[in-house]
Design an enzyme around this catalytic site. Structure first.
Site, PDB file in Angstrom:
ATOM      1  CG  HIS A 120      -2.031  -1.019   1.087  1.00  0.00           C
ATOM      2  ND1 HIS A 120      -2.974  -1.203   2.062  1.00  0.00           N
ATOM      3  CD2 HIS A 120      -2.341  -1.902   0.097  1.00  0.00           C
ATOM      4  CE1 HIS A 120      -3.823  -2.146   1.694  1.00  0.00           C
ATOM      5  NE2 HIS A 120      -3.447  -2.592   0.491  1.00  0.00           N
ATOM      6  CD  GLU A 148      -2.185   3.817   3.172  1.00  0.00           C
ATOM      7  OE1 GLU A 148      -3.398   4.060   3.331  1.00  0.00           O
ATOM      8  OE2 GLU A 148      -1.769   2.972   2.348  1.00  0.00           O
ATOM      9  CB  CYS A 164      -6.325  -1.315   5.150  1.00  0.00           C
ATOM     10  SG  CYS A 164      -4.559  -1.761   5.128  1.00  0.00           S
ATOM     11  CB  CYS A 198      -1.882   1.100   6.158  1.00  0.00           C
ATOM     12  SG  CYS A 198      -1.355   0.330   4.611  1.00  0.00           S
TER      13      CYS A 198
END
Length: 170
Positions: free
Chosen positions: A79, A81, A106, A109
């Site tokens: 991701h 992040e 999510c 993260c």
């Protein structure tokens, strides 16, 4: 004396625009997410976008969202992040930093954000608000004291040209 421009973007719009520009690097056909981490001095210390791990071919791994788990992108994608955090130029400056991100993080993260000491998350979209991983992310943030909020930018679009205007006056 010439007056300064009045239509410039705010710091928050600037940092979110960097996140959105980073998202344009994503090869994901369904969802492009970017993240920009800013330290307490308003200096960018990390950026990232969603994609596969370094060295893993985005032509060989699947981009599918549905089907057999191993034939979807989910077990492979990093991701935005995560990438912004791992790309951070000065890891100690993550403590107390703010992350600007296209899509609300999510739970995975969120755990990483909390662990590195980021104290605020500013996002554009929370379209998966009711999905369990996002409910869990809010619970993690709330328990850890990480503030989060949606950015409501004054400028809905920012025009960016890569062409130099050679006739522009100073």
């Amino acid at each position: 004396m010439k007056a300064k421009r009045s239509d410039y973007i705010s710091w928050e719009e600037y940092f979110m625009a960097i996140a959105q520009l980073s998202a344009q690097r994503s090869k994901d056909p369904a969802t492009q997410v970017g993240a920009c981490i800013v330290n307490k001095s308003k200096r960018i210390i990390g950026i990232g976008y969603n994609g596969f791990p370094t060295g893993c071919s985005d032509d060989e791994l699947p981009w599918d969202r549905h089907g057999d788990f191993l034939q979807t992108k989910y077990p492979y994608v990093c991701h935005a992040e995560m990438n912004a955090i791992t790309n951070a130029s000065n890891k100690p400056e993550l403590e107390g930093a703010t992350m600007y991100v296209s899509l609300f993080p999510c739970n995975e993260c969120a755990k990483l954000i909390v662990q590195v000491g980021i104290k605020q998350v500013v996002f554009l979209s929370n379209k998966y608000n009711d999905d369990p991983v996002f409910v869990a992310a809010r619970r993690i943030f709330d328990m850890a004291g990480v503030k989060y909020r949606r950015l409501d930018p004054a400028h809905r679009a920012i025009n960016l040209s890569l062409e130099l205007d050679r006739d522009a006056a100073d």
